[in-house]
Design an enzyme around this catalytic site. Structure first.
Site, PDB file in Angstrom:
ATOM      1  CG  ASN A 219      -1.448   1.349   1.605  1.00 37.87           C
ATOM      2  OD1 ASN A 219      -2.372   1.855   0.953  1.00 37.87           O
ATOM      3  ND2 ASN A 219      -0.852   1.975   2.615  1.00 37.87           N
TER       4      ASN A 219
ATOM      5  CB  SER B 182      -4.211   5.552  -8.154  1.00 37.65           C
ATOM      6  OG  SER B 182      -4.891   6.783  -8.295  1.00 37.65           O
TER       7      SER B 182
ATOM      8  CE1 TYR C 184       0.204   8.261  -6.560  1.00 35.89           C
ATOM      9  CE2 TYR C 184      -1.608   8.704  -8.083  1.00 35.89           C
ATOM     10  CZ  TYR C 184      -1.147   8.197  -6.882  1.00 35.89           C
ATOM     11  OH  TYR C 184      -2.019   7.611  -5.999  1.00 35.89           O
TER      12      TYR C 184
ATOM     13  CB  ALA D 225       4.353   6.335 -15.217  1.00 35.10           C
TER      14      ALA D 225
ATOM     15  CE  LYS E 242       0.105   4.672  -6.769  1.00 34.74           C
ATOM     16  NZ  LYS E 242      -0.019   3.781  -5.605  1.00 34.74           N
TER      17      LYS E 242
ATOM     18  CB  ILE F  83      -9.126   7.959  -0.072  1.00 36.46           C
ATOM     19  CG1 ILE F  83      -9.618   6.973  -1.153  1.00 36.46           C
ATOM     20  CG2 ILE F  83      -9.415   7.428   1.338  1.00 36.46           C
ATOM     21  CD1 ILE F  83     -11.084   6.615  -1.136  1.00 36.46           C
TER      22      ILE F  83
HETATM   23  P1  NAP Z   1      -0.909   8.338   3.387  1.00 31.08           P
HETATM   24  O1  NAP Z   1      -1.889   8.658   4.465  1.00 31.08           O
HETATM   25  O2  NAP Z   1       0.197   9.325   3.103  1.00 31.08           O
HETATM   26  O3  NAP Z   1      -0.299   6.899   3.658  1.00 31.08           O
HETATM   27  C1  NAP Z   1       0.839   6.417   2.987  1.00 31.08           C
HETATM   28  C2  NAP Z   1       1.745   5.794   4.013  1.00 31.08           C
HETATM   29  O4  NAP Z   1       2.908   5.252   3.348  1.00 31.08           O
HETATM   30  C3  NAP Z   1       2.274   6.836   5.004  1.00 31.08           C
HETATM   31  O5  NAP Z   1       2.221   6.285   6.306  1.00 31.08           O
HETATM   32  C4  NAP Z   1       3.715   7.048   4.540  1.00 31.08           C
HETATM   33  O6  NAP Z   1       4.566   7.476   5.570  1.00 31.08           O
HETATM   34  C5  NAP Z   1       4.066   5.672   4.046  1.00 31.08           C
HETATM   35  N1  NAP Z   1       5.220   5.708   3.160  1.00 31.08           N
HETATM   36  C6  NAP Z   1       5.484   6.589   2.183  1.00 31.08           C
HETATM   37  N2  NAP Z   1       6.648   6.315   1.595  1.00 31.08           N
HETATM   38  C7  NAP Z   1       7.139   5.218   2.237  1.00 31.08           C
HETATM   39  C8  NAP Z   1       8.325   4.467   2.107  1.00 31.08           C
HETATM   40  N3  NAP Z   1       9.256   4.766   1.191  1.00 31.08           N
HETATM   41  N4  NAP Z   1       8.517   3.420   2.927  1.00 31.08           N
HETATM   42  C9  NAP Z   1       7.607   3.088   3.884  1.00 31.08           C
HETATM   43  N5  NAP Z   1       6.463   3.778   4.059  1.00 31.08           N
HETATM   44  C10 NAP Z   1       6.238   4.841   3.238  1.00 31.08           C
HETATM   45  O7  NAP Z   1      -1.650   8.150   2.005  1.00 31.08           O
HETATM   46  P2  NAP Z   1      -2.804   7.131   1.518  1.00 31.08           P
HETATM   47  O8  NAP Z   1      -3.733   7.978   0.751  1.00 31.08           O
HETATM   48  O9  NAP Z   1      -3.311   6.277   2.589  1.00 31.08           O
HETATM   49  O10 NAP Z   1      -1.949   6.284   0.456  1.00 31.08           O
HETATM   50  C11 NAP Z   1      -1.891   4.888   0.450  1.00 31.08           C
HETATM   51  C12 NAP Z   1      -1.898   4.386  -0.981  1.00 31.08           C
HETATM   52  O11 NAP Z   1      -3.141   4.742  -1.583  1.00 31.08           O
HETATM   53  C13 NAP Z   1      -0.800   4.988  -1.883  1.00 31.08           C
HETATM   54  O12 NAP Z   1      -0.207   3.960  -2.642  1.00 31.08           O
HETATM   55  C14 NAP Z   1      -1.566   5.954  -2.758  1.00 31.08           C
HETATM   56  O13 NAP Z   1      -0.956   6.122  -4.024  1.00 31.08           O
HETATM   57  C15 NAP Z   1      -2.899   5.253  -2.862  1.00 31.08           C
HETATM   58  N6  NAP Z   1      -4.023   6.130  -3.248  1.00 31.08           N
HETATM   59  C16 NAP Z   1      -4.449   7.135  -2.423  1.00 31.08           C
HETATM   60  C17 NAP Z   1      -5.503   7.942  -2.835  1.00 31.08           C
HETATM   61  C18 NAP Z   1      -6.035   9.077  -1.978  1.00 31.08           C
HETATM   62  O14 NAP Z   1      -6.844   9.888  -2.456  1.00 31.08           O
HETATM   63  N7  NAP Z   1      -5.661   9.207  -0.719  1.00 31.08           N
HETATM   64  C19 NAP Z   1      -6.100   7.733  -4.078  1.00 31.08           C
HETATM   65  C20 NAP Z   1      -5.623   6.706  -4.893  1.00 31.08           C
HETATM   66  C21 NAP Z   1      -4.590   5.909  -4.464  1.00 31.08           C
HETATM   67  P3  NAP Z   1       4.877   9.078   5.711  1.00 31.08           P
HETATM   68  O15 NAP Z   1       3.565   9.775   5.750  1.00 31.08           O
HETATM   69  O16 NAP Z   1       5.631   9.184   6.973  1.00 31.08           O
HETATM   70  O17 NAP Z   1       5.683   9.431   4.487  1.00 31.08           O
END
Ligand code: NAP
Length: 258
Positions: free
Chosen positions: A87, A140, A155, A157, A159, A188
């Protein structure tokens, strides 16, 4: 679910945290992996307070040695591994292609794509040893249904590539009784804005007017991490035993509009 063990990356916040907590509530022992020590300890503590079993695993998903140590630690603690939620990810820099710097491109690819590869590369041997398992990759709508997010080339690319990996590996891993699927969230409410830098939006934005708000099913409001976590836990579970190589969009219809 007796004795099932799941690893969730990026479990310190957002979708990863919600998935770790939901998996624990369904009886999984959970490895709460992330690079922010404070956040993963908080998630693991929340699980323990509710009577679940969790271990906080500090690792950068893009660093092989740290990931190997984290996977060794979860197997040492719980004996084996059954499920993986890949994730962790960042939005990174969103900018016009002629302004997107090579190091910015590299950082998005390093975390989202190399990090996903390493997560699978290092955990699949454990799933094989368990006689099978389930993997969910968090992709995503961007790169799969949506191509209008301003400047999000790097991003998008990564996903799109995640879904390609899921489809490729669903065939390779089926003989090992390992299922692999993707969830593709729309907008989200999480902390991901903290990992986003948008430059020169006017140069990349597509001038469209959305018909009825951006998320049809909610009348415009973004989804919640728990909305995605429910689908992730379904895909991990035996209820999804005949589902593999499949992206599921969890976007309230948003990706079809954009
Ligand atoms: P989030 O709240 O920022 O959660 C992502 C988590 O991953 C954070 O705890 C972050 O830690 C951690 N992380 C980032 N880089 C890392 C690394 N190199 N090694 C280990 N941990 C790492 O965001 P989220 O929205 O839940 O995102 C989760 C996934 O959902 C992602 O893959 C994102 O692309 C996908 N997504 C999100 C949305 C949206 O609207 N939120 C939409 C589509 C897809 P830090 O915060 O400390 O960096």
């Amino acid at each position: 679910m007796a004795n099932r063990v799941a690893l969730v990356t990026g479990a310190g916040s957002g979708i990863g945290r919600a998935s770790a907590i939901l998996l624990a509530s369904r009886g999984y022992s959970v490895g709460v992996l992330g690079h922010n020590q404070e956040e993963i300890i908080a998630t693991a503590a929340a699980i323990a307070e509710s009577g679940g079993a969790a271990i906080a695993l500090a690792a950068d998903i893009a660093l092989e040695n740290q990931m190997r140590e984290a996977v060794r630690a979860i197997v040492r603690q719980f004996g084996h591994l059954d499920a993986v939620v890949a994730n962790a990810g960042i939005n990174g820099v969103w900018a016009p292609i002629d302004d997107l710097k090579p190091h910015e491109w590299d950082q998005t690819v390093r975390v989202n794509l190399t990090g996903t590869y390493l997560t699978l590369h290092i955990t699949v041997p454990e799933l094989k040893r368990s006689g099978g398992g389930s993997i969910v990759v968090v992709s995503s709508i961007n790169g799969t249904r949506t191509f209008t997010t301003p400047g999000a080339t790097a991003y998008t690319a990564t996903k799109a590539a995640q879904v390609a990996i899921v489809q490729q590996l669903s065939l390779e891993l089926a003989r090992h009784h390992i299922r692999i699927n993707a969830v593709c969230p729309g907008e989200i409410e999480t902390n991901i804005e903290a990992n986003t830098a948008l430059r020169d939006e006017a140069e990349t934005a597509i001038p469209v007017i959305w018909p009825e708000g951006q998320v049809p099913i909610t009348g415009g409001a973004p989804g919640k991490s728990e909305d995605v976590a429910e689908v992730i836990v379904f895909l991990v579970s035996d209820a999804a035993r005949h589902v593999t190589g499949t992206p599921i969009w969890v976007d309230g219809g948003q990706g079809l509009l954009r």
